[in-house]
Design a protein around this motif. Structure first.
Motif, PDB file in Angstrom:
ATOM      1  N   PHE A 100       0.721  -0.989   0.232  1.00 59.85           N
ATOM      2  CA  PHE A 100       0.042  -0.225   0.507  1.00 59.85           C
ATOM      3  C   PHE A 100       0.986   1.352  -0.034  1.00 59.85           C
ATOM      4  N   PRO A 101       0.538   2.271  -0.557  1.00 62.08           N
ATOM      5  CA  PRO A 101       1.159   3.533  -0.954  1.00 62.08           C
ATOM      6  C   PRO A 101       1.531   4.496   0.267  1.00 62.08           C
ATOM      7  N   GLY A 102       1.595   4.175   1.592  1.00 60.49           N
ATOM      8  CA  GLY A 102       0.958   4.878   2.534  1.00 60.49           C
ATOM      9  C   GLY A 102       2.039   4.315   4.063  1.00 60.49           C
ATOM     10  N   VAL A 103       2.327   4.942   5.035  1.00 66.92           N
ATOM     11  CA  VAL A 103       2.678   5.026   5.663  1.00 66.92           C
ATOM     12  C   VAL A 103       2.745   3.665   6.980  1.00 66.92           C
ATOM     13  N   SER A 124      -1.864   8.934   3.555  1.00 67.82           N
ATOM     14  CA  SER A 124      -1.946   7.977   2.018  1.00 67.82           C
ATOM     15  C   SER A 124      -2.304   9.725   1.507  1.00 67.82           C
ATOM     16  N   ALA A 125      -0.724   9.723   0.868  1.00 69.43           N
ATOM     17  CA  ALA A 125      -0.910  11.180   0.023  1.00 69.43           C
ATOM     18  C   ALA A 125      -0.732  10.843  -1.241  1.00 69.43           C
ATOM     19  N   ASN A 126      -1.406   9.850  -1.879  1.00 60.52           N
ATOM     20  CA  ASN A 126      -1.806   9.726  -3.398  1.00 60.52           C
ATOM     21  C   ASN A 126      -3.351   8.924  -3.421  1.00 60.52           C
ATOM     22  N   LEU A 127      -3.644   8.939  -2.532  1.00 65.77           N
ATOM     23  CA  LEU A 127      -5.161   8.129  -2.296  1.00 65.77           C
ATOM     24  C   LEU A 127      -6.199   9.225  -1.781  1.00 65.77           C
ATOM     25  N   THR A 163       1.569  -3.925   3.996  1.00 68.13           N
ATOM     26  CA  THR A 163       2.886  -3.618   4.378  1.00 68.13           C
ATOM     27  C   THR A 163       3.455  -2.403   3.098  1.00 68.13           C
ATOM     28  N   ASN A 164       3.921  -1.168   2.877  1.00 68.76           N
ATOM     29  CA  ASN A 164       4.563   0.171   2.390  1.00 68.76           C
ATOM     30  C   ASN A 164       4.903  -1.162   1.103  1.00 68.76           C
ATOM     31  N   ASP A 165       4.269  -0.322   0.084  1.00 66.28           N
ATOM     32  CA  ASP A 165       4.876  -0.372  -1.197  1.00 66.28           C
ATOM     33  C   ASP A 165       5.389  -0.348  -1.297  1.00 66.28           C
ATOM     34  N   ALA A 166       6.618  -0.039  -1.067  1.00 70.76           N
ATOM     35  CA  ALA A 166       8.097   0.199  -1.732  1.00 70.76           C
ATOM     36  C   ALA A 166       8.982  -0.400  -0.725  1.00 70.76           C
ATOM     37  N   ALA A 167       8.279  -0.844   0.498  1.00 65.91           N
ATOM     38  CA  ALA A 167       9.925  -2.006   1.339  1.00 65.91           C
ATOM     39  C   ALA A 167       8.771  -2.908   0.858  1.00 65.91           C
ATOM     40  N   THR A 177       3.919   7.764  -9.358  1.00 72.29           N
ATOM     41  CA  THR A 177       2.539   8.540  -8.972  1.00 72.29           C
ATOM     42  C   THR A 177       3.512   9.334  -7.670  1.00 72.29           C
ATOM     43  N   GLY A 178       4.428   9.093  -6.845  1.00 72.13           N
ATOM     44  CA  GLY A 178       4.686   9.267  -5.435  1.00 72.13           C
ATOM     45  C   GLY A 178       6.521   8.747  -5.356  1.00 72.13           C
ATOM     46  N   ILE A 179       7.088   8.894  -4.926  1.00 77.82           N
ATOM     47  CA  ILE A 179       8.346   8.044  -4.329  1.00 77.82           C
ATOM     48  C   ILE A 179       8.488   7.581  -3.674  1.00 77.82           C
ATOM     49  N   GLY A 180       8.014   6.270  -3.114  1.00 80.61           N
ATOM     50  CA  GLY A 180       8.379   5.419  -2.396  1.00 80.61           C
ATOM     51  C   GLY A 180      10.345   5.630  -1.895  1.00 80.61           C
ATOM     52  N   SER A 181       9.929   4.906  -1.268  1.00 80.04           N
ATOM     53  CA  SER A 181      11.127   4.663  -0.521  1.00 80.04           C
ATOM     54  C   SER A 181      12.058   3.297   0.325  1.00 80.04           C
ATOM     55  N   CYS A 198      11.063   3.925   3.908  1.00 80.56           N
ATOM     56  CA  CYS A 198      11.516   5.715   4.188  1.00 80.56           C
ATOM     57  C   CYS A 198      10.553   6.084   3.773  1.00 80.56           C
ATOM     58  N   GLU A 199      10.608   7.417   4.134  1.00 83.74           N
ATOM     59  CA  GLU A 199       8.897   7.926   3.609  1.00 83.74           C
ATOM     60  C   GLU A 199      10.227   9.423   3.072  1.00 83.74           C
ATOM     61  N   PHE A 200      11.522   9.323   2.327  1.00 85.46           N
ATOM     62  CA  PHE A 200      12.334  10.122   1.052  1.00 85.46           C
ATOM     63  C   PHE A 200      10.526  10.872   0.312  1.00 85.46           C
ATOM     64  N   GLY A 201      10.513  10.985  -0.114  1.00 89.83           N
ATOM     65  CA  GLY A 201       9.668  11.629  -1.219  1.00 89.83           C
ATOM     66  C   GLY A 201       9.033  12.588  -0.577  1.00 89.83           C
ATOM     67  N   HIS A 202       8.961  12.518   0.697  1.00 92.74           N
ATOM     68  CA  HIS A 202       8.393  13.092   1.535  1.00 92.74           C
ATOM     69  C   HIS A 202       9.451  14.359   1.468  1.00 92.74           C
ATOM     70  N   LEU A 203      10.739  13.831   2.175  1.00 94.28           N
ATOM     71  CA  LEU A 203      11.121  15.701   2.269  1.00 94.28           C
ATOM     72  C   LEU A 203      11.009  17.147   1.581  1.00 94.28           C
ATOM     73  N   ALA A 238       9.011  16.166  -1.456  1.00 94.78           N
ATOM     74  CA  ALA A 238      10.338  16.250  -2.955  1.00 94.78           C
ATOM     75  C   ALA A 238       8.900  15.512  -3.952  1.00 94.78           C
ATOM     76  N   GLU A 239       8.222  14.432  -4.245  1.00 95.57           N
ATOM     77  CA  GLU A 239       7.882  13.953  -5.074  1.00 95.57           C
ATOM     78  C   GLU A 239       6.848  14.420  -5.738  1.00 95.57           C
ATOM     79  N   TYR A 240       6.059  15.924  -5.913  1.00 93.05           N
ATOM     80  CA  TYR A 240       5.975  16.865  -6.446  1.00 93.05           C
ATOM     81  C   TYR A 240       6.619  17.229  -7.324  1.00 93.05           C
TER      82      TYR A 240
HETATM   83  C1  BGC Z   1       3.757   7.112   0.315  1.00 92.04           C
HETATM   84  C2  BGC Z   1       4.945   6.184   0.555  1.00 92.04           C
HETATM   85  C3  BGC Z   1       4.698   4.955  -0.952  1.00 92.04           C
HETATM   86  C4  BGC Z   1       5.534   6.159  -2.606  1.00 92.04           C
HETATM   87  C5  BGC Z   1       5.289   5.635  -3.473  1.00 92.04           C
HETATM   88  C6  BGC Z   1       4.131   7.822  -1.621  1.00 92.04           C
HETATM   89  O1  BGC Z   1       3.414   9.391  -1.582  1.00 92.04           O
HETATM   90  O2  BGC Z   1       4.079   8.194   1.832  1.00 92.04           O
HETATM   91  O3  BGC Z   1       4.243   5.721   1.438  1.00 92.04           O
HETATM   92  O4  BGC Z   1       5.773   4.069  -0.622  1.00 92.04           O
HETATM   93  O5  BGC Z   1       4.499   7.401  -2.523  1.00 92.04           O
HETATM   94  O6  BGC Z   1       3.638   4.986  -3.505  1.00 92.04           O
END
Ligand code: BGC
Length: 244
Positions: A64-67, A76-79, A103-107, A133-137, A148-153, A160-162
């Motif tokens: 799932f794309p979130g913490v 849920s940054a993008n949902l 689990t987190n999608d990037a993990a 759509t975002g940056i997973g880390s 991690c959530e480095f996309g939200h630096l 940053a993902e923006y």
């Molecule tokens: C979310 C992360 C997720 C990433 C990729 C980000 O916006 O906060 O949890 O891994 O997008 O989907």
């Protein structure tokens, strides 16, 4: 052992049964576009549709794309914002009638790449970034995978993902050169803090690494994910039993 892996993304949900001993998909993946506005209840119906498509009656791993803490979704940054606070593990288990690990999608992607993909056999510090759509880390080290959530630096007051996710390249109508250069600035900022030895780039855009890798210029060795966009499905299946 066979596990149904499902990758919930900002643009689509994708699932397939996975042989977790080899990391191979055991059937062609089934893909459903993510509707523009999708509540947790509506998402649960799509997850159930994927399980039904494979006549699935066993464990399911979902990325799932979130913490995620335990089986609870914290961001849920993008949902839909309604996902925040929701027990996603319970929701999807109820909808499918199967045991679910969330689990987190990037993990999930990192689990797949480190076990069977671009990081196979490598024990040193590895940074995996998924550009979609975002940056997973995730950070990986001696077999451990830490979501991690480095996309939200924060950059200019925004995540940053923006600016540098794959969808940001399209939204901002940037050339590969311009986007790759900005992505490089972002990655070098991460390197300043994390000092990875290896960087793995995943997400759909990793199939086009030839177009932009040359502009990124990281300090570490950088490689595209071996599973390209399928790491999420394979890793979701591998995450069974794991708790974020
Ligand atoms: C979310 C992360 C997720 C990433 C990729 C980000 O916006 O906060 O949890 O891994 O997008 O989907």
């Amino acid at each position: 052992m066979k596990i149904l892996g499902i990758d919930i993304g900002g643009s689509a949900l994708k699932g397939a049964p996975v042989d977790i001993k080899t990391g191979r998909l055991l059937a062609e993946r089934f893909r459903v576009e993510t509707p523009e506005v999708v509540t947790p209840a509506a998402m649960a119906k799509i997850v159930a549709e994927i399980a039904r498509h494979f006549k699935w009656r066993g464990p399911i791993g979902i990325g799932f794309p979130g913490v995620i803490h335990g089986s609870r979704i914290l961001t849920s940054a993008n949902l839909h914002p309604k996902f925040i606070g929701c027990d996603g593990g319970k929701l999807f288990a109820k909808a499918t009638g199967c045991p679910v690990t969330l689990t987190n999608d990037a993990a999930a992607a990192a689990l797949a790449e480190m076990r069977f993909g671009a990081g196979r056999g490598f024990k040193g510090k590895t940074l995996l970034l998924t550009l979609g759509t975002g940056i997973g880390s995730s950070l990986c080290y001696h077999g451990m995978v830490v979501p991690c959530e480095f996309g939200h630096l924060q950059v200019h007051g925004k995540s940053a993902e923006y600016f540098v996710s794959a969808s940001a390249r399209k939204r901002r109508d940037l050339s590969w050169h311009k986007w790759g250069t900005e992505l490089g600035e972002y990655i070098r900022t991460l390197e300043q803090m994390l000092w990875p030895e290896l960087i793995i780039i995943g997400g759909g855009v990793s199939a086009k690494s030839r177009k932009f890798f040359k502009y990124v210029k990281p300090r570490a060795r950088m490689v595209p994910a071996k599973f390209l966009n399928e790491a999420g499905i394979v890793g979701a299946a591998l995450s069974i039993g794991r708790h974020d």
